[in-house]
Enzyme design. Structure first.
Site, PDB file in Angstrom:
ATOM      1  N   ASP A   6       0.818  -1.218   0.000  1.00 14.49           N
ATOM      2  CA  ASP A   6       0.000   0.000   0.000  1.00 14.49           C
ATOM      3  C   ASP A   6       0.850   1.265   0.000  1.00 14.49           C
ATOM      4  OD1 ASP A   6      -3.150  -0.778   0.865  1.00 14.49           O
ATOM      5  OD2 ASP A   6      -1.640  -2.262   1.370  1.00 14.49           O
TER       6      ASP A   6
ATOM      7  N   ARG B 130       1.346   2.242  16.097  1.00  7.57           N
ATOM      8  CA  ARG B 130       0.768   3.340  15.309  1.00  7.57           C
ATOM      9  C   ARG B 130       0.910   4.707  15.978  1.00  7.57           C
ATOM     10  NH1 ARG B 130       1.607   0.213  11.295  1.00  7.57           N
ATOM     11  NH2 ARG B 130      -0.167  -0.904  10.427  1.00  7.57           N
TER      12      ARG B 130
ATOM     13  N   ASP C 144      -6.501   1.073  12.169  1.00  6.87           N
ATOM     14  CA  ASP C 144      -5.270   1.852  12.076  1.00  6.87           C
ATOM     15  C   ASP C 144      -5.505   3.297  11.654  1.00  6.87           C
ATOM     16  OD1 ASP C 144      -3.517  -0.037  12.984  1.00  6.87           O
ATOM     17  OD2 ASP C 144      -3.119  -0.887  11.012  1.00  6.87           O
TER      18      ASP C 144
ATOM     19  N   SER D 104      -1.743  -9.183   3.469  1.00  5.15           N
ATOM     20  CA  SER D 104      -1.124  -7.952   3.967  1.00  5.15           C
ATOM     21  C   SER D 104      -0.346  -8.261   5.241  1.00  5.15           C
ATOM     22  CB  SER D 104      -2.208  -6.907   4.262  1.00  5.15           C
ATOM     23  OG  SER D 104      -1.665  -5.798   4.938  1.00  5.15           O
TER      24      SER D 104
END
Length: 319
Positions: free
Chosen positions: A16, A76, A105, A161
């Site tokens: 991504d 994060r 996220d 992913s």
């Protein structure tokens, strides 16, 4: 074409963000790619003090809802914190990330950014029609990467992913979206197959101070680690060798149900203060055995313990 301004992209090197980096440039932005693993290392000490004591009873692991690990939700805010710092230093008005519009996220990234810099503007490509109408899914991203010569870590044969950080690595998408499918054996990168793990355990002694792990000693070979990052990485190394840490879950997401993961919030700050108070007398050593996908507590001792051996012993006369 004049620049629309500078944007700090949380760049992991995955499918991504690798495509988003090029796409942002095509949209006319000057992109400052921030390598996400750097921020985690710099902010690890803060995460260690605040978060790991949450799971002191589970030998410094942080989790909720029983099996859900907090590796990504802790990473994060660290990444977003550093993004804002770079944006302010470089005079950038924008920050960007590769999180989808379906999951947690995006919330972790953006609430942190807005909390630290309310004036910052977030570019979230997966919520922008000009992006998601162009890229219907991961296959379109892989084709875009191929056309633009972008190196990516995934292939059509392994389209899942991966989110890797210092805490752990998590996988989703691809064949994993169907709960009936078993995770392919070759997917795991941090843990040995428990069936193939060593037959003899590693015995570790972990010392705590106010609920925070301060030192780990391998009883077998005398290896010791004391700095935050070294200690944590060593525990992951030993656990991985013995196949400890694999879970397979159907995840609760923020959209619709989930409401955890808010690091910069009054509620989380309140909880952290309460936990810090509760851990003030958590001091001492815990000896554990790591073997075949399991961690067993062998013994524990503390100079602040309320345990009185003489009082409870069956070999001492009571009154």
């Amino acid at each position: 074409m004049s620049s629309k301004g500078s944007v700090v992209l949380a760049y992991s090197g995955g499918l991504d963000t690798s495509c988003i980096l090029v796409w942002l440039k095509e949209q006319g932005y000057d992109v400052i790619a921030y390598l996400t693993n750097i921020g985690q290392k710099e902010d690890f000490e803060e995460a260690r003090k605040k978060a790991l004591k949450l799971g002191a009873k589970k030998v410094s692991s942080a989790l909720y809802e029983d099996p859900y690990l907090l590796g990504t939700s802790l990473a994060r805010p660290c990444i977003a914190h550093k993004q804002v710092e770079i944006a302010q230093r470089e005079g950038a008005k924008y920050v960007s990330h590769g999180a989808t519009g379906k999951g947690n996220d995006q919330v972790r990234f953006e609430l942190t950014c807005y909390s630290l810099a309310p004036q910052i503007k977030v570019i979230a490509p997966w919520r922008m029609p000009e992006f998601y109408n162009w890229f219907k899914g991961r296959n379109d991203l892989m084709e875009y990467a191929k056309q633009h010569g972008i190196p990516i870590p995934v292939t059509p044969k392994s389209p899942w992913s991966m989110d890797e950080n210092l805490m752990h690595i998590s996988y989703e998408a691809g064949i994993l979206e169907n709960p009936k499918n078993q995770a392919p054996p070759g997917l795991y990168t941090k843990t040995q197959d428990p069936a193939k793990a060593p037959n003899t355990p590693d015995i570790l002694e972990i010392e705590f101070k106010k609920g925070v792990p301060m030192k780990v000693t391998n009883v077998k070979d005398g290896t010791t680690h004391q700095t935050s990052l070294e200690l944590f990485m060593y525990l992951n190394e030993v656990a991985g060798k013995h196949g400890v840490g694999r879970i397979d879950i159907v995840e609760n997401r923020f959209i619709g149900m989930k409401s955890r993961g808010f690091w910069h919030s009054p509620e989380c700050e309140f909880v952290r203060h309460c936990i810090a108070k509760s851990q003030e007398r958590v001091e001492g050593k815990v000896q554990v055995s790591v073997l075949k996908g399991q961690v067993y507590i062998l013994g524990r001792e503390s100079p602040l313990s309320l345990y009185n051996e003489e009082l409870v012993s069956m070999n001492v006369q009571g009154d």
